[in-house]
Design a protein around this motif. Sequence first.
Motif, mmCIF file in Angstrom:
data_model
loop_
_atom_site.group_PDB
_atom_site.id
_atom_site.type_symbol
_atom_site.label_atom_id
_atom_site.label_comp_id
_atom_site.label_asym_id
_atom_site.label_seq_id
_atom_site.Cartn_x
_atom_site.Cartn_y
_atom_site.Cartn_z
ATOM 1 N N UNK A 47 15.490 29.012 -12.166
ATOM 2 C CA UNK A 47 15.895 28.224 -10.948
ATOM 3 C C UNK A 47 16.813 28.938 -10.289
ATOM 4 N N UNK A 48 17.136 28.533 -9.062
ATOM 5 C CA UNK A 48 17.978 29.097 -8.008
ATOM 6 C C UNK A 48 19.467 28.999 -8.610
ATOM 7 N N UNK A 49 19.577 28.243 -9.560
ATOM 8 C CA UNK A 49 21.014 28.235 -10.114
ATOM 9 C C UNK A 49 21.159 28.872 -11.307
ATOM 10 N N UNK A 50 20.104 29.633 -11.586
ATOM 11 C CA UNK A 50 20.088 30.701 -12.666
ATOM 12 C C UNK A 50 19.551 30.106 -13.895
ATOM 13 N N UNK A 51 19.593 28.900 -14.025
ATOM 14 C CA UNK A 51 19.434 28.152 -15.226
ATOM 15 C C UNK A 51 17.805 28.363 -15.189
ATOM 16 N N UNK A 52 17.199 28.442 -16.441
ATOM 17 C CA UNK A 52 15.996 28.487 -16.802
ATOM 18 C C UNK A 52 15.421 27.135 -17.466
ATOM 19 N N UNK A 53 14.342 26.663 -16.661
ATOM 20 C CA UNK A 53 13.775 25.425 -17.047
ATOM 21 C C UNK A 53 12.371 25.496 -17.657
ATOM 22 N N UNK A 54 12.457 25.170 -18.863
ATOM 23 C CA UNK A 54 11.018 25.175 -19.953
ATOM 24 C C UNK A 54 10.354 23.852 -20.008
ATOM 25 N N UNK A 55 9.191 23.912 -19.907
ATOM 26 C CA UNK A 55 8.360 22.789 -20.266
ATOM 27 C C UNK A 55 6.802 23.095 -20.762
ATOM 28 N N UNK A 56 6.224 22.011 -20.914
ATOM 29 C CA UNK A 56 5.083 22.024 -21.339
ATOM 30 C C UNK A 56 4.196 21.064 -20.356
ATOM 31 N N UNK A 57 2.949 21.876 -19.667
ATOM 32 C CA UNK A 57 2.413 21.127 -18.555
ATOM 33 C C UNK A 57 0.980 20.633 -19.365
ATOM 34 N N UNK A 58 0.638 19.511 -18.753
ATOM 35 C CA UNK A 58 -0.719 19.146 -19.336
ATOM 36 C C UNK A 58 -1.387 18.308 -18.159
ATOM 37 N N UNK A 59 -2.510 17.792 -18.464
ATOM 38 C CA UNK A 59 -3.365 17.075 -17.403
ATOM 39 C C UNK A 59 -2.582 15.901 -16.958
ATOM 40 N N UNK A 60 -2.289 15.733 -15.627
ATOM 41 C CA UNK A 60 -1.732 14.765 -14.836
ATOM 42 C C UNK A 60 -0.432 15.212 -14.602
ATOM 43 N N UNK A 61 -0.027 16.305 -14.773
ATOM 44 C CA UNK A 61 1.289 17.118 -14.232
ATOM 45 C C UNK A 61 0.826 18.238 -13.562
ATOM 46 N N UNK A 62 1.805 19.035 -12.552
ATOM 47 C CA UNK A 62 1.790 20.000 -11.896
ATOM 48 C C UNK A 62 2.992 20.738 -11.810
ATOM 49 N N UNK A 63 2.682 21.687 -11.307
ATOM 50 C CA UNK A 63 3.910 22.768 -11.134
ATOM 51 C C UNK A 63 4.011 23.341 -9.649
ATOM 52 N N UNK A 64 5.297 23.155 -9.028
ATOM 53 C CA UNK A 64 5.303 23.472 -7.888
ATOM 54 C C UNK A 64 6.464 24.857 -7.926
ATOM 55 N N UNK A 65 5.977 25.939 -7.426
ATOM 56 C CA UNK A 65 6.809 27.262 -7.820
ATOM 57 C C UNK A 65 6.751 27.742 -6.152
ATOM 58 N N UNK A 66 8.080 27.747 -5.631
ATOM 59 C CA UNK A 66 8.275 28.242 -4.358
ATOM 60 C C UNK A 66 8.276 29.606 -4.382
ATOM 61 N N UNK A 67 7.664 30.260 -3.032
ATOM 62 C CA UNK A 67 7.672 31.584 -3.157
ATOM 63 C C UNK A 67 9.022 32.468 -3.540
ATOM 64 N N UNK A 68 8.893 33.468 -4.189
ATOM 65 C CA UNK A 68 9.920 34.046 -4.895
ATOM 66 C C UNK A 68 10.428 33.717 -5.962
ATOM 67 N N UNK A 69 10.070 32.466 -6.427
ATOM 68 C CA UNK A 69 10.637 32.082 -7.716
ATOM 69 C C UNK A 69 9.915 32.821 -8.730
ATOM 70 N N UNK A 70 10.648 33.166 -9.832
ATOM 71 C CA UNK A 70 10.242 33.856 -11.025
ATOM 72 C C UNK A 70 9.719 32.603 -12.274
ATOM 73 N N UNK A 71 8.540 32.881 -12.670
ATOM 74 C CA UNK A 71 8.025 32.014 -13.575
ATOM 75 C C UNK A 71 7.301 32.832 -14.614
ATOM 76 N N UNK A 72 7.062 32.130 -15.882
ATOM 77 C CA UNK A 72 6.060 32.633 -16.769
ATOM 78 C C UNK A 72 5.493 31.481 -17.344
ATOM 79 N N UNK A 73 4.197 31.814 -18.142
ATOM 80 C CA UNK A 73 3.356 30.982 -18.610
ATOM 81 C C UNK A 73 2.595 31.375 -19.903
ATOM 82 N N UNK A 74 2.166 30.431 -20.834
ATOM 83 C CA UNK A 74 1.671 30.920 -22.032
ATOM 84 C C UNK A 74 0.741 29.929 -22.383
ATOM 85 N N UNK A 75 -0.567 29.939 -22.648
ATOM 86 C CA UNK A 75 -1.355 29.053 -23.134
ATOM 87 C C UNK A 75 -2.289 29.498 -24.383
ATOM 88 N N UNK A 76 -2.399 28.778 -25.412
ATOM 89 C CA UNK A 76 -2.789 28.981 -26.454
ATOM 90 C C UNK A 76 -4.266 28.602 -26.686
#
Length: 171
Positions: A47-76
């Motif tokens: 996040x812009x504050x420097x904190x790291x937000x962790x989550x598990x996303x599934x059907x019915x949810x979405x992610x909004x990743x603004x330009x320049x934002x750093x993210x990682x994803x992993x799916x099993x």
Amino acid sequence: IFANFLSWPGVKVGHGRLLPGEATNKHLNRHHIFIPLAGSYEASMVMTSGDIAYSRRTVGQASIVPAGQQYSAYWKEELEDIAIHLDSDYVTHQASELVQTDRIELIAECEVVDPLVHQIGRSLAAEVDAGAPGGSIYAESLVNTLVAHLLRHHSSAGERFQQYLGGLPKH
């Protein structure tokens, strides 16, 4: 496994089914909205504050990743999703028409539960898979509706939208 795309100036929409995998430490130059349609994935966003937000996303949810934002994803497991990529200039132009300002920031959100965002994602997936049989106007209309909704409910401009009840505004 498969991916279908539609694009026009400022926008790229992709519907795909992915084998188990990961995307690590991505910095994207566009705004991204990821909407899982089947399966789930774990993600983190700096996040812009420097904190790291962790989550598990599934059907019915979405992610909004603004330009320049750093993210990682992993799916099993196999994952099906719709990804909407928006140029910053495209969003800025939409914002200038909707709220008469170009100083808009989408808010980074990991677990957006918003039925309209999900339904627009499903409608876009169907249109992408069909190859936009009626031309791009339907897909463009869906994306414009999505952007207006994001600006209204998931951006720094949300409070600038005014509701007028009982007729036209006084001006």
